[in-house]
Structures are given as structure tokens and as C-alpha cells.
Design a protein around this motif. Structure first.
Motif, PDB file in Angstrom:
ATOM      1  N   LEU A 147       5.488  -0.323   1.683  1.00 29.26           N
ATOM      2  CA  LEU A 147       6.366   0.832   1.540  1.00 29.26           C
ATOM      3  C   LEU A 147       6.919   1.267   2.900  1.00 29.26           C
ATOM      4  CD1 LEU A 147       4.318   3.000  -0.999  1.00 29.26           C
ATOM      5  CD2 LEU A 147       6.359   1.626  -1.469  1.00 29.26           C
ATOM      6  N   ALA A 148       8.212   1.490   2.933  1.00 34.00           N
ATOM      7  CA  ALA A 148       8.845   2.091   4.112  1.00 34.00           C
ATOM      8  C   ALA A 148       9.057   3.575   3.832  1.00 34.00           C
ATOM      9  CB  ALA A 148      10.179   1.412   4.404  1.00 34.00           C
ATOM     10  N   TYR A 149       8.968   4.379   4.880  1.00 34.68           N
ATOM     11  CA  TYR A 149       9.002   5.827   4.701  1.00 34.68           C
ATOM     12  C   TYR A 149      10.091   6.468   5.540  1.00 34.68           C
ATOM     13  CZ  TYR A 149       4.385   5.386   2.557  1.00 34.68           C
ATOM     14  OH  TYR A 149       3.344   5.047   1.727  1.00 34.68           O
ATOM     15  N   THR A 150      10.751   7.451   4.947  1.00 36.64           N
ATOM     16  CA  THR A 150      11.544   8.401   5.717  1.00 36.64           C
ATOM     17  C   THR A 150      11.032   9.786   5.320  1.00 36.64           C
ATOM     18  OG1 THR A 150      13.275   8.510   4.012  1.00 36.64           O
ATOM     19  CG2 THR A 150      13.567   6.904   5.805  1.00 36.64           C
ATOM     20  N   HIS A 151      10.902  10.687   6.291  1.00 37.76           N
ATOM     21  CA  HIS A 151      10.329  12.019   6.051  1.00 37.76           C
ATOM     22  C   HIS A 151       8.889  11.909   5.526  1.00 37.76           C
ATOM     23  CE1 HIS A 151      14.486  13.454   6.383  1.00 37.76           C
ATOM     24  NE2 HIS A 151      14.785  12.441   5.588  1.00 37.76           N
ATOM     25  N   LEU A 152       8.225  10.771   5.818  1.00 37.32           N
ATOM     26  CA  LEU A 152       6.891  10.456   5.321  1.00 37.32           C
ATOM     27  C   LEU A 152       6.844  10.403   3.787  1.00 37.32           C
ATOM     28  CD1 LEU A 152       4.216   9.605   6.519  1.00 37.32           C
ATOM     29  CD2 LEU A 152       3.455  11.983   6.439  1.00 37.32           C
ATOM     30  N   GLN A 153       7.988  10.110   3.192  1.00 37.29           N
ATOM     31  CA  GLN A 153       8.083   9.911   1.748  1.00 37.29           C
ATOM     32  C   GLN A 153       8.536   8.472   1.504  1.00 37.29           C
ATOM     33  OE1 GLN A 153       7.127  12.580  -0.189  1.00 37.29           O
ATOM     34  NE2 GLN A 153       6.768  13.482   1.825  1.00 37.29           N
ATOM     35  N   PRO A 154       7.970   7.805   0.485  1.00 43.35           N
ATOM     36  CA  PRO A 154       8.383   6.437   0.187  1.00 43.35           C
ATOM     37  C   PRO A 154       9.897   6.358   0.000  1.00 43.35           C
ATOM     38  CG  PRO A 154       6.454   7.019  -1.111  1.00 43.35           C
ATOM     39  CD  PRO A 154       6.931   8.282  -0.456  1.00 43.35           C
ATOM     40  N   ALA A 155      10.544   5.447   0.699  1.00 46.83           N
ATOM     41  CA  ALA A 155      12.001   5.321   0.629  1.00 46.83           C
ATOM     42  C   ALA A 155      12.391   4.004  -0.011  1.00 46.83           C
ATOM     43  CB  ALA A 155      12.595   5.433   2.029  1.00 46.83           C
ATOM     44  N   GLN A 156      12.183   2.891   0.722  1.00 48.38           N
ATOM     45  CA  GLN A 156      12.400   1.560   0.180  1.00 48.38           C
ATOM     46  C   GLN A 156      11.248   0.688   0.650  1.00 48.38           C
ATOM     47  OE1 GLN A 156      16.354   0.145   1.114  1.00 48.38           O
ATOM     48  NE2 GLN A 156      17.302   1.499  -0.385  1.00 48.38           N
ATOM     49  N   LEU A 157      11.441  -0.616   0.623  1.00 49.10           N
ATOM     50  CA  LEU A 157      10.411  -1.512   1.120  1.00 49.10           C
ATOM     51  C   LEU A 157      10.806  -2.049   2.488  1.00 49.10           C
ATOM     52  CD1 LEU A 157       9.300  -3.661  -1.972  1.00 49.10           C
ATOM     53  CD2 LEU A 157       8.418  -1.466  -1.174  1.00 49.10           C
ATOM     54  N   THR A 158       9.794  -2.302   3.286  1.00 44.72           N
ATOM     55  CA  THR A 158       9.937  -3.075   4.514  1.00 44.72           C
ATOM     56  C   THR A 158       8.822  -4.106   4.472  1.00 44.72           C
ATOM     57  OG1 THR A 158      10.101  -2.925   6.927  1.00 44.72           O
ATOM     58  CG2 THR A 158       8.519  -1.460   5.879  1.00 44.72           C
ATOM     59  N   LYS A 360      -4.313  -6.140  -0.934  1.00 44.22           N
ATOM     60  CA  LYS A 360      -4.354  -5.685  -2.328  1.00 44.22           C
ATOM     61  C   LYS A 360      -4.014  -4.205  -2.448  1.00 44.22           C
ATOM     62  CE  LYS A 360      -5.378  -9.605  -4.179  1.00 44.22           C
ATOM     63  NZ  LYS A 360      -4.361 -10.300  -5.008  1.00 44.22           N
ATOM     64  N   VAL A 361      -4.462  -3.424  -1.476  1.00 47.42           N
ATOM     65  CA  VAL A 361      -4.127  -2.000  -1.488  1.00 47.42           C
ATOM     66  C   VAL A 361      -2.628  -1.823  -1.274  1.00 47.42           C
ATOM     67  CG1 VAL A 361      -4.479   0.227  -0.346  1.00 47.42           C
ATOM     68  CG2 VAL A 361      -6.412  -1.329  -0.671  1.00 47.42           C
ATOM     69  N   ILE A 362      -2.080  -2.583  -0.337  1.00 47.34           N
ATOM     70  CA  ILE A 362      -0.632  -2.513  -0.075  1.00 47.34           C
ATOM     71  C   ILE A 362       0.149  -2.899  -1.322  1.00 47.34           C
ATOM     72  CG2 ILE A 362       1.253  -3.529   1.257  1.00 47.34           C
ATOM     73  CD1 ILE A 362      -0.731  -3.797   3.592  1.00 47.34           C
ATOM     74  N   GLU A 363      -0.259  -3.990  -1.980  1.00 47.29           N
ATOM     75  CA  GLU A 363       0.431  -4.448  -3.194  1.00 47.29           C
ATOM     76  C   GLU A 363       0.351  -3.402  -4.293  1.00 47.29           C
ATOM     77  OE1 GLU A 363      -1.451  -8.130  -4.117  1.00 47.29           O
ATOM     78  OE2 GLU A 363      -0.603  -9.192  -2.386  1.00 47.29           O
ATOM     79  N   LYS A 364      -0.811  -2.765  -4.438  1.00 43.54           N
ATOM     80  CA  LYS A 364      -0.996  -1.728  -5.458  1.00 43.54           C
ATOM     81  C   LYS A 364      -0.057  -0.546  -5.206  1.00 43.54           C
ATOM     82  CE  LYS A 364      -4.609   1.348  -7.313  1.00 43.54           C
ATOM     83  NZ  LYS A 364      -4.066   2.625  -6.830  1.00 43.54           N
ATOM     84  N   ARG A 365       0.026  -0.119  -3.958  1.00 40.86           N
ATOM     85  CA  ARG A 365       0.882   1.021  -3.638  1.00 40.86           C
ATOM     86  C   ARG A 365       2.360   0.671  -3.806  1.00 40.86           C
ATOM     87  NH1 ARG A 365      -0.451   5.276  -0.917  1.00 40.86           N
ATOM     88  NH2 ARG A 365       1.177   5.029   0.655  1.00 40.86           N
ATOM     89  N   VAL A 366       2.724  -0.555  -3.468  1.00 40.64           N
ATOM     90  CA  VAL A 366       4.114  -0.995  -3.683  1.00 40.64           C
ATOM     91  C   VAL A 366       4.428  -0.993  -5.179  1.00 40.64           C
ATOM     92  CG1 VAL A 366       5.647  -3.001  -3.582  1.00 40.64           C
ATOM     93  CG2 VAL A 366       4.321  -2.347  -1.565  1.00 40.64           C
ATOM     94  N   LYS A 367       3.495  -1.510  -5.976  1.00 44.94           N
ATOM     95  CA  LYS A 367       3.704  -1.599  -7.428  1.00 44.94           C
ATOM     96  C   LYS A 367       3.890  -0.214  -8.046  1.00 44.94           C
ATOM     97  CE  LYS A 367       1.657  -3.666 -11.572  1.00 44.94           C
ATOM     98  NZ  LYS A 367       0.490  -4.407 -12.137  1.00 44.94           N
TER      99      LYS A 367
END
Length: 476
Positions: A147-158, A360-367
Motif C-alpha cells: 500500500l502507498a499512502y498519502t496523508h497516511l491514508q491508503p492511496a494506491q499501490l507501490t 503475507k501481512v503485506i499481501e493481506k493488507r493489500v487485498k
């Protein structure tokens, strides 16, 4: 040693290599080397100084009689004159020509510049080591979506590797500034009491060319060929200290950014700094794994950034040719800023070598977040099947708000895809929608950007700079 204050920068954080540069031994042996260089240059230009006197001075550069200097300073309240006195006791033949024509700043200021240059070289090799560590990390994870963040909120993917390149980019800028700083450092040279060189003009019977040559010769002997100020007051311009500490501040800013990112990522359980098997995270909560090294980088970086105000103010408040209100301040802020940056880079090396990535944690959060990010692609697919773009856009907005409400208020899973699949206006099956949710479709040129950045920017830097295998010791 337990009944008086000791700087934690020395006892806990900085390397022995950096601490030694700011030791009495390095400082006072450098003073003596400066007195030798002055005597040699004055002899070469015709003053009545013998080889025997110079040999005597050289023979006693390192066996400093500290006790005599300390006792003398109690009487005179003057550190330079106390060390001239002590040196003269060891060198009775050379005693009459020690410090001939010079003022205290000849040894004090020139030594400070020599120390800063050597300290900057240590900083430089450690920055290069961090860049090398992070470049390996970036290449390894160049195509791992996160997850990529702007304003510390999920924005898009990096990607994990692309984010690491942002850290590297900051350090590349710092390295360029550091090289400029090292290359521009200048000695005070041999200027006399108020910078007029009047005492040396007297020594050389009014021969201006010899006085100019003396400046040149002494600085060349000290490794600063053509690197000295041509005009000064009693001291070198204090702006030079401000430039050096600003350079250190830039490095601290970059490290601070990295440490904050790691602290946040560790709270997400996506990436962690190293954690030893016997390390304790909390005295009250034994399960905790706190990012203490990153937090220490943040703490020390804040100190370095704030500390740069001291030389800025000192440079702006020097009166005419010199005032002594710079001295006590300089003794503290220059050494401690370097020691702090050294400690920061030791931690940065340690963390960047041993970052732990939990895929796996990263993949879960992306999903969990990807359905929201995929809505534009879903919209395009539905329009291609005959849907009305404006109508579908509104429906996606409503479905997204409802799905987000269920997540936040009731702790439910993200059901946005199911909501859209059940809406006949989209004319898309669940399978068709899920086919758009491959994270690799949402990372843009991350992989290519990482490869290009490493090849075009980072590798040339690493190739022309031999990288030392630095084994940092983290004591606490």
C-alpha cells in the motif's frame, strides 16, 4: 567513572573511531603537528630555525605531558599557552621558536577544520554503506506490491522496493552535499592576531611574498593545498561551521524520515527492524517488539537538526574580527553533532542490513484495500459492456461508502466486490471483477523505476566509491 557525568553519545552511541577524533589525544597531537609545520615552513623561508629544533619537536608530538599542561592552565587560564609551555619543557632547544608569530587560533581553528574533515570522511563511508544496503533491499523487493499512502491514508499501490528507493534518493542528495562540503573546507592558515599577518611581516622584515608563501606552505604540509582562506579576521569565518553542521542536519533529516517510515510499518506488522532473541521490548509487556533502534534514530536526528541553530547564531553574532563567545559553544555543538550523526548512521547501517519483511501481512493488507483502488478499472470494464459512465460512477461511490461503513463501524470484511457483482447495472460477474484485482496491475512502473534508478543513479555512485565492510557495534 560512575560519580560524574559522561556524554551518552560516547558511552552508549557513537563509534570509537568517531569518538577518537574528538579526543584530547587527537586534538593536542594535531596542535603539535601544526607547530612543527609552522617551524618547518618558517625555516624553509629563511628564519633562523635549525634541523635539530625541528627534530626535537617531531620527537615529542605523541608523548604529550598532559599533567604539566593541566597544572599550567590552572595558573594561566589559557589552554594554548599551557600546551606551549608543556611542549617547551619537553623540547628545550626548540622552546624559543614554538608558535613563532602565531596566535591561539592558528592551532585551535586549523585543528578544528582538520578534525571536521576527518569526521566527514567517516560520515561519508557510512552513508555509502547504507546506500549499498538499501539498494540490495530495493532490488530484492522491487516488484512486491504494498500500500502507498498519502496523508497516511491508503492511496494506491507501490512496491516495497520502490519505497526503499525514496530513502536512497534522500541519501544520494546528502552524499552530493557532503562531497561539496568536504571539498570546500578551508583552513584558517597563518593569519596572526586580527588576520593582518602583521607579526609574520615583522618576522620576515617586510617581505610580503614570504608571508604569502608561509600561508601556502603550512597549509600544503597539512594536506590542504590551495585550501585556505585568503582573507580572515582572527578566526576562519564561522559560517564554515554552519555549513558543516547544516550538512549533518540534512543527513539527520533523511534518517529521521526513514526511521519514521519503519516505525509506522512495524506498527502495521509489515516490516520490522532487527530484534535479538534476548532483547526485551517492555518491562511491563513482555510480548512487545518495539522499534527502539528506529526510535533512537528519530531522537538523535531531532537533536542534530535543532543543534544546527548554534553555529548559525554564532556566525551571525561575531563582532568585527572576533569575539570569544564562539569558543565554549563550538567545543560542544560540533563534536556532539558529529557523534550523534555517527550514532545515527551506525543504527541506519544495522537496520538496513537486517530488515525483516512479512510478505503475507503485506499481501493481506493489500487485498483488504485493493477493491477500492480497483474501482476505476471496474468502471471501465462495465462501460465497455454498455454501461453509462456517470451512472456507474455514482453507484460505485455509494457502494464504496457503504462497504467502508461496514468495515469501520461493524468490523466486517470488505464486501465491495460482492456489492458491485450483485448490482445488475454493471453487467459483470464476480469472476470478471476478481480478474481485475491482480495487485501487479496496479503498481505502474515501480519495478522498472527501481531497476532504472539503481542502474543509472545508484550503481555509478557505488562503483566509483569502494564500500568498506563496516561492522557497527550497537551497545544498547
Amino acid at each position: 567513572m560512575y560519580n560524574e557525568y559522561q556524554s551518552p553519545l560516547v558511552t552508549r552511541y557513537a563509534s570509537k573511531e568517531m569518538s577518537y577524533l574528538f579526543s584530547d589525544e587527537f586534538k593536542f597531537t594535531t596542535w603539535r603537528k601544526l607547530w612543527v609545520a609552522l617551524a618547518e615552513a618558517e625555516k624553509e623561508l629563511g628564519l633562523n630555525i635549525t634541523d635539530e629544533q625541528i627534530k626535537e619537536l617531531k620527537d615529542h608530538i605523541y608523548d604529550i605531558n598532559y599533567e604539566i599542561a593541566i597544572e599550567q592552565e590552572k595558573k594561566t587560564r589559557h589552554d594554548v599557552m599551557s600546551h606551549i609551555y608543556a611542549y617547551g619543557i619537553q623540547c628545550p632547544k626548540a622552546k624559543p621558536i614554538i608558535h613563532l608569530g602565531a596566535t591561539s587560533c592558528y592551532v585551535v581553528d586549523n585543528t578544528d577544520v582538520i578534525i571536521m574533515k576527518e569526521a566527514l570522511k567517516i560520515v561519508r563511508k557510512k552513508i555509502l554503506k547504507v546506500i549499498k544496503n538499501l539498494s540490495k533491499f530495493a532490488d530484492k523487493y522491487k516488484d512486491l506490491p504494498t500500500l502507498a499512502y498519502t496523508h497516511l491514508q491508503p492511496a494506491q499501490l507501490t512496491t516495497v522496493g520502490k519505497r526503499a528507493c525514496l530513502w536512497i534518493q534522500d541519501l544520494i542528495i546528502d552524499l552530493e552535499n557532503l562531497d561539496n562540503c568536504i571539498n570546500s573546507l578551508k583552513l584558517l592558515g597563518v593569519k596572526g592576531t586580527t588576520g593582518t599577518q602583521a607579526s609574520f611581516l615583522k618576522l620576515f622584515d617586510g617581505d610580503h611574498e614570504k608571508v604569502k608563501k608561509l600561508d601556502e606552505l603550512v597549509c600544503e604540509k597539512l594536506g590542504f593545498k590551495d585550501k585556505y582562506f585568503k582573507i580572515t579576521g582572527q578566526t576562519y569565518p564561522r559560517k564554515q561551521d554552519a555549513i558543516v553542521l547544516s550538512c549533518l542536519s540534512y543527513i539527520a533529516q533523511s534518517a529521521y524520515k526513514f526511521s519514521n517510515d519503519i516505525r509506522i510499518l512495524q506498527s502495521f506488522k509489515e516490516i520490522e527492524e532487527p530484534f535479538e532473541t534476548t532483547q526485551i521490548g517492555s518491562s511491563a509487556m513482555p510480548y512487545k517488539r518495539n522499534p527502539m533502534r528506529s526510535e533512537r534514530i528519530s531522537a538523535l536526528s531531532r537533536y542534530v537538526i535543532v543543534n544546527v541553530l548554534n553555529p548559525l547564531i554564532t556566525a551571525s553574532t561575531q563582532w568585527f574580527e572576533r569575539t570569544l563567545d564562539d569558543s565554549a559553544n563550538k567545543r560542544i555543538v560540533i563534536s556532539e553533532s558529529f557523534l550523534a550523526v555517527d550514532a545515527i548512521l551506525n543504527l541506519y547501517i544495522n537496520i538496513s542490513e537486517n530488515l525483516v519483511v512479512y510478505k503475507k501481512v503485506i499481501e493481506k493488507r493489500v487485498k483488504e484495500e485493493l477493491p477500492f483502488m480497483a474501482t476505476e478499472n471496474i468502471l471501465m470494464e462495465a462501460v465497455k459492456k454498455g454501461g453509462d459512465r456517470q451512472e456507474l460512477h455514482e453507484k460505485i461511490r455509494v457502494h464504496s461508502m457503504e462497504a467502508a461503513k461496514m468495515i469501520k463501524e461493524y468490523g466486517c470484511a470488505n464486501d465491495l466486490i460482492i456489492r458491485i457483482a450483485n448490482d445488475e447495472a454493471f453487467n459483470l460477474s464476480k469472476e470478471e471483477i476478481l480478474s481485475t484485482l491482480n495487485p501487479q496491475n496496479y503498481i505502474g512502473r515501480c519495478k522498472e523505476q527501481v531497476e532504472e534508478f539503481l542502474k543509472e543513479i545508484v550503481e555509478p555512485v557505488l562503483n566509483i566509491n569502494p564500500i568498506e565492510e563496516i561492522k557497527v557495534e550497537i551497545n544498547v
